[in-house]
Scaffold this active site. Structure first.
Site, mmCIF file in Angstrom:
data_model
loop_
_atom_site.group_PDB
_atom_site.id
_atom_site.type_symbol
_atom_site.label_atom_id
_atom_site.label_comp_id
_atom_site.label_asym_id
_atom_site.label_seq_id
_atom_site.Cartn_x
_atom_site.Cartn_y
_atom_site.Cartn_z
ATOM 1 N N GLU A 3 -13.782 -1.238 6.818
ATOM 2 C CA GLU A 3 -13.050 -1.454 8.076
ATOM 3 C C GLU A 3 -13.794 -0.891 9.285
ATOM 4 O O GLU A 3 -13.546 -1.310 10.409
ATOM 5 C CB GLU A 3 -11.620 -0.902 8.012
ATOM 6 C CG GLU A 3 -11.520 0.598 7.918
ATOM 7 C CD GLU A 3 -10.079 1.110 7.855
ATOM 8 O OE1 GLU A 3 -9.304 0.582 7.054
ATOM 9 O OE2 GLU A 3 -9.761 2.031 8.616
ATOM 10 N N GLU A 56 -4.120 -7.470 5.014
ATOM 11 C CA GLU A 56 -3.278 -6.359 5.469
ATOM 12 C C GLU A 56 -2.354 -6.848 6.587
ATOM 13 O O GLU A 56 -2.779 -7.559 7.493
ATOM 14 C CB GLU A 56 -4.177 -5.228 5.996
ATOM 15 C CG GLU A 56 -3.402 -4.008 6.436
ATOM 16 C CD GLU A 56 -4.323 -2.863 6.871
ATOM 17 O OE1 GLU A 56 -5.508 -3.120 7.168
ATOM 18 O OE2 GLU A 56 -3.854 -1.717 6.916
ATOM 19 N N ASP A 92 -5.125 3.835 0.233
ATOM 20 C CA ASP A 92 -6.231 4.061 1.170
ATOM 21 C C ASP A 92 -6.624 5.532 1.146
ATOM 22 O O ASP A 92 -5.798 6.409 1.404
ATOM 23 C CB ASP A 92 -5.764 3.654 2.584
ATOM 24 C CG ASP A 92 -6.905 3.596 3.592
ATOM 25 O OD1 ASP A 92 -7.991 4.114 3.296
ATOM 26 O OD2 ASP A 92 -6.690 3.028 4.682
ATOM 27 N N TRP A 127 -11.862 11.373 7.860
ATOM 28 C CA TRP A 127 -10.504 10.991 7.528
ATOM 29 C C TRP A 127 -10.411 9.488 7.376
ATOM 30 O O TRP A 127 -11.260 8.767 7.782
ATOM 31 C CB TRP A 127 -9.491 11.473 8.571
ATOM 32 C CG TRP A 127 -9.642 10.806 9.884
ATOM 33 C CD1 TRP A 127 -10.429 11.194 10.924
ATOM 34 C CD2 TRP A 127 -9.007 9.597 10.299
ATOM 35 N NE1 TRP A 127 -10.318 10.322 11.948
ATOM 36 C CE2 TRP A 127 -9.461 9.327 11.599
ATOM 37 C CE3 TRP A 127 -8.105 8.726 9.677
ATOM 38 C CZ2 TRP A 127 -9.038 8.205 12.299
ATOM 39 C CZ3 TRP A 127 -7.694 7.624 10.382
ATOM 40 C CH2 TRP A 127 -8.163 7.364 11.688
ATOM 41 N N ARG A 164 0.869 -1.177 0.000
ATOM 42 C CA ARG A 164 0.000 0.000 0.000
ATOM 43 C C ARG A 164 0.903 1.222 0.000
ATOM 44 O O ARG A 164 1.875 1.261 0.757
ATOM 45 C CB ARG A 164 -0.859 -0.034 1.271
ATOM 46 C CG ARG A 164 -1.645 1.224 1.517
ATOM 47 C CD ARG A 164 -2.423 1.128 2.815
ATOM 48 N NE ARG A 164 -1.954 2.114 3.764
ATOM 49 C CZ ARG A 164 -2.635 2.513 4.839
ATOM 50 N NH1 ARG A 164 -3.813 1.992 5.099
ATOM 51 N NH2 ARG A 164 -2.136 3.416 5.662
ATOM 52 N N GLU A 213 -9.042 1.985 -1.470
ATOM 53 C CA GLU A 213 -9.785 1.667 -0.245
ATOM 54 C C GLU A 213 -10.467 2.897 0.343
ATOM 55 O O GLU A 213 -9.911 4.003 0.293
ATOM 56 C CB GLU A 213 -8.774 1.098 0.756
ATOM 57 C CG GLU A 213 -9.335 0.872 2.141
ATOM 58 C CD GLU A 213 -8.232 0.567 3.154
ATOM 59 O OE1 GLU A 213 -7.094 0.250 2.757
ATOM 60 O OE2 GLU A 213 -8.528 0.662 4.350
ATOM 61 N N TYR A 272 -2.269 11.556 8.241
ATOM 62 C CA TYR A 272 -2.465 10.213 8.762
ATOM 63 C C TYR A 272 -2.196 9.176 7.663
ATOM 64 O O TYR A 272 -2.622 9.352 6.527
ATOM 65 C CB TYR A 272 -3.905 10.046 9.265
ATOM 66 C CG TYR A 272 -4.102 8.720 9.928
ATOM 67 C CD1 TYR A 272 -3.628 8.496 11.216
ATOM 68 C CD2 TYR A 272 -4.735 7.677 9.264
ATOM 69 C CE1 TYR A 272 -3.785 7.272 11.826
ATOM 70 C CE2 TYR A 272 -4.907 6.448 9.870
ATOM 71 C CZ TYR A 272 -4.425 6.254 11.151
ATOM 72 O OH TYR A 272 -4.576 5.038 11.752
ATOM 73 N N HIS A 276 -9.005 6.769 3.183
ATOM 74 C CA HIS A 276 -9.445 7.133 4.531
ATOM 75 C C HIS A 276 -10.730 7.965 4.549
ATOM 76 O O HIS A 276 -10.842 8.910 5.333
ATOM 77 C CB HIS A 276 -8.320 7.864 5.277
ATOM 78 C CG HIS A 276 -7.280 6.925 5.798
ATOM 79 N ND1 HIS A 276 -5.944 6.988 5.445
ATOM 80 C CD2 HIS A 276 -7.376 5.876 6.635
ATOM 81 C CE1 HIS A 276 -5.286 6.023 6.054
ATOM 82 N NE2 HIS A 276 -6.116 5.330 6.771
ATOM 83 N N ARG A 315 -13.496 -5.217 3.717
ATOM 84 C CA ARG A 315 -12.370 -4.794 4.566
ATOM 85 C C ARG A 315 -12.549 -5.123 6.047
ATOM 86 O O ARG A 315 -11.708 -4.774 6.878
ATOM 87 C CB ARG A 315 -12.191 -3.269 4.415
ATOM 88 C CG ARG A 315 -11.491 -2.867 3.174
ATOM 89 C CD ARG A 315 -10.013 -3.227 3.237
ATOM 90 N NE ARG A 315 -9.264 -2.369 4.121
ATOM 91 C CZ ARG A 315 -8.222 -2.751 4.846
ATOM 92 N NH1 ARG A 315 -7.810 -4.013 4.826
ATOM 93 N NH2 ARG A 315 -7.586 -1.890 5.609
HETATM 94 C C1 CS2 Z 1 -6.191 2.118 8.226
HETATM 95 C C2 CS2 Z 1 -6.040 2.019 9.721
HETATM 96 O O1 CS2 Z 1 -5.256 -0.023 8.139
HETATM 97 C C3 CS2 Z 1 -5.925 0.787 7.546
HETATM 98 O O2 CS2 Z 1 -6.369 0.630 6.438
HETATM 99 O O3 CS2 Z 1 -7.329 2.697 7.732
HETATM 100 O O4 CS2 Z 1 -4.825 2.618 10.025
HETATM 101 C C4 CS2 Z 1 -7.113 2.696 10.553
HETATM 102 O O5 CS2 Z 1 -7.108 4.058 10.351
HETATM 103 C C5 CS2 Z 1 -6.930 2.378 11.997
HETATM 104 O O6 CS2 Z 1 -6.944 0.997 12.147
HETATM 105 C C6 CS2 Z 1 -8.008 3.021 12.840
HETATM 106 O O7 CS2 Z 1 -8.167 2.357 14.028
HETATM 107 MG MG MG Z 2 -7.995 1.786 5.878
#
Ligand code: CS2
Ligand code: MG
Length: 408
Positions: free
Chosen positions: A268, A345, A216, A408, A147, A242, A159, A218, A289
């Site tokens: 996620e 992941e 990603d 985010w 990624r 993602e 982030y 986010h 996810r």
């Molecule tokens: C992220 C994570 O792994 C991912 O794809 O989106 O870092 C996520 O932000 C964190 O697990 C939040 O708890």
């Molecule tokens: Mg993610």
């Protein structure tokens, strides 16, 4: 046998984790992960106050019945806290069942469907040079899928991008950035959209067509912006884009899907199959996810994946460091067994985490394998854990240039 005791273990070896330990009257121990990043104590209280007293004396072999009992008889369904608590019980009971059988858990789920689970790592860089160094580090470690996240000119710390570019440095917020309040980051979607396609072009040019690349978003784009990014990334052949837009608006993904053939992954932050109903039946995504930890455990995620299989949708289970080694082991067993596995992941846990949680899973030639110890293959060291006390820690907040709070 019946359940003799159940304990909630809150510890912070490298970052905060909530672990459930169930012990049968014969002394068989099962572990489950109940970690909800930044809201850990809410799940710990849900388990301690409302679930543990109901477990004592139950037949530990009746996993489906325990799941239905905890989901239906609470009246209040779904949501991350409830579903993480149910997941912890479910995974601990599967761990016990497999230990009693003397088999690694994946054998009870139908046996291995592959030699290992293709894993993707996280490369990132504040600029292109740093990103390329990070990609090379991942290739050197054996990753076949990576990624990539990049800094955006003018925005500072973002982030998903490690501020420190030395090998092994992580972007996540624990323990380095533990603050009593969330850190604030700046965000500008237009600047991001202008920058990202050029980064992918340069990375493809440098590393060639075979490397599996992911990205990603986010949740930061509108459906229209996401469609436009997906379209502009098509020449670079992503494995997936993602969380391009917040997934609770499932219908919004119709707009994205109609604009781009870039594969899409989402979920996620979802907790149940109902969060996916439109996305799956209308084939608006390519990858699920969810993590075992946040979706009610192996029992629920296996059913979700069977539903997804009908629509040729595959797994891409969430595996950052806030999924504990117990949660990661559980999804490796599931991923090894199901036919519609896609990718896993893999963000390696810190040394402190791996001292407290001793795991049997391995990473070789780009593939993860859960190992062949009976059960999940994870042990928890209470003595070491006692040295790592829980400290509140939060994910950052993203604000637009005018100060508005953003997704985010
Ligand atoms: C992220 C994570 O792994 C991912 O794809 O989106 O870092 C996520 O932000 C964190 O697990 C939040 O708890
Ligand atoms: Mg993610």
């Amino acid at each position: 046998m019946t359940i003799r005791s159940a304990e909630v273990l809150v510890s912070s070896p490298g970052r905060n984790f909530v672990t459930l330990r169930i012990t049968t009257d014969d002394g068989v121990v099962g572990l489950g992960d109940a970690t909800v990043n930044g809201r850990e104590l809410a799940v710990a209280a849900y388990l301690t106050e409302h679930v543990l007293p109901l477990l004592i004396g139950r037949d530990e072999a009746m996993i489906e019945d325990a799941w239905q009992f905890l989901y239906r008889s609470a009246y209040w369904r779904r949501g991350p806290i409830t579903m993480a608590a149910i997941a912890a019980v479910d995974v601990a009971l599967w761990d016990i069942k497999a230990k009693v059988a003397g088999l690694p858990l994946y054998q009870l789920l139908g046996g291995a469907s592959r030699t290992g689970c293709l894993a993707y790592g996280h490369a990132s860089g504040t600029d292109l040079d740093a990103l390329c160094v990070s990609i090379q580090n991942h290739l050197d470690q054996g990753f076949k899928a990576i990624r990539i996240q990049t800094g955006v000119p003018g925005l500072g710390q973002i982030y998903g991008v490690a501020g420190d570019q030395r090998p092994g440095q992580r972007y996540d917020y624990e323990p380095a950035k533990r603050l009593p309040k969330p850190a604030e980051e700046l965000w500008d979607t237009r600047a991001y959209l202008r920058h990202v396609p050029g980064v992918f072009a340069a990375v493809r040019e440098k590393f060639g067509p075979e490397l599996v690349l992911l990205h990603d978003g986010h949740h930061r784009m509108t459906p229209n912006q996401a469609g436009s990014l997906g379209k502009s990334l098509e020449p670079y052949d992503l494995f997936w884009l993602e969380d391009c837009t917040p997934g609770e608006n499932q219908e919004g993904m119709r707009r994205v899907r109609s604009q781009t053939t870039t594969p899409l992954a989402i979920g996620e932050v979802f907790n149940t199959v109902y969060d996916y109903q439109t996305l799956i039946t209308e084939q608006l995504i390519d990858y699920v996810r969810s993590a075992v930890t946040h979706t009610g455990g192996i029992t629920a995620l296996r059913k979700l994946m069977d539903f997804a299989a009908i629509y040729q949708i595959k797994s891409g289970f969430h595996g950052p460091t806030d999924i504990s080694p117990v949660g990661q082991a559980a999804q490796l067993h599931l991923g090894l067994a199901i036919h519609n596995f896609g990718i896993q992941e893999y963000m390696k846990h810190s040394e402190e985490t791996l001292q407290v949680f001793r795991t049997s899973y391995t990473f070789e030639n780009g593939l993860l394998h859960p190992g062949n110890n009976p059960g999940l293959g994870v042990d928890y060291d209470d003595d070491l854990a006692a040295g790592f006390e829980y400290t509140p820690a939060y994910l950052p907040t993203a604000r637009l240039l005018d100060g508005t709070v953003h997704d985010w």
